[in-house]
Design a protein around this motif. Sequence first.
Motif: not given
Length: 374
Positions: A314-315, A321-322, A360-364
């Motif tokens: 992620l960095l 999208k994750l 569609s849940t994604s994370y940041s």
Amino acid sequence: MATYIHERKAWPHFNWDAAKIAQRLGSVRHRQGRLTGRMEELGFRLKTQANLEALTEEVTKSSEIEGEVLSRDQVRSSLARRLGVDIGALTPAERNVEGVVEMILDATSKYNAPLTSERLFGWHAALFPTGRSGMTKIKVGDWRTEESGPMQIVLGPMGRERVHYEAPKAALVPDDMKAFINWYNGPQDIDPVLKAAIAHLWFVTIHPFEDGNGRIARAIADMALARSENSSQRFYSMSAQIRQERNAYYDILEATQKGDLDITEWLAWFLDCLDRAFDRADTILASVLRKARFWKKHANQKFNDRQRAMVERLLEGFDGKLNSSKWAKLTKASQDTALRDIEDLVAKCILAKDAAGGRSTSYSLIDVATITDP
């Protein structure tokens, strides 16, 4: 009448208009010095990270120029292991990846060692550990022979291919390479950055191997650039910039190889490309500092190997999208394990759910851009 520069009577005695490139060379040398000084101020840990990122770019982009896409994770893991850099869980690397990494590290870490035919044969063997280029069996660890036919660079769509360049006959390669190697190891009577540019052109013009010539030419240029900086650490990638300008790269090579022995335009292009490569060093530095800020902020948090690896992804800039499915696939974990990993990071305020929920849940990552300098 000669079609290519290697057919001219004066080959390989190149000439150029020093006045036309003097300003470019001065500017590049000034920026090179400033970049080296700036990186020295970072300290050992961040400087080592910047070196790892630049070398990862160099290995992956040099191969991309030739149409070969290597796994960035494999390249980075192979480099980290050899450089002794801790990046958490390492991704096993395939033999061809290990070979390219070996070549680049030998060129840059042993930049003051003489260039020899045996060293070049070793690089070539490392690039083709199976003795094949794709499905084709090739002569590995030795100069090409007449059996492989004329060495031509053919580009264009099928049915409309065009010969852009034809290298010297195989019978001439041993003597041509002897002259090249003697020149490279000889007196440093020209600026070492210009020597990098000339070495790149000279080697790729001879095209001494059945395959891999472009990658080896760029490795030789990297070695010469390392000599010019008297440092094995790389903070920019010339190959990454060439990859971005690939069409212009092939155009200037073709024009130079079909011209006379005046290589002023090639030197000007190489210096300009190198100057633009220094701009990309700022991107590498920004990425390294961003990671340093993140890990400093979360130094007291505990991460398992899967979490650390995914946060690193992620960095670096995650593609798309994750979500839990991608997490499970990339870490080779079950869907339940992936969800537990993610929920743990959400609870630690490291990840946050993106606005869209449900299927569609994604994370940041949270607040990475606002973290202050370490």
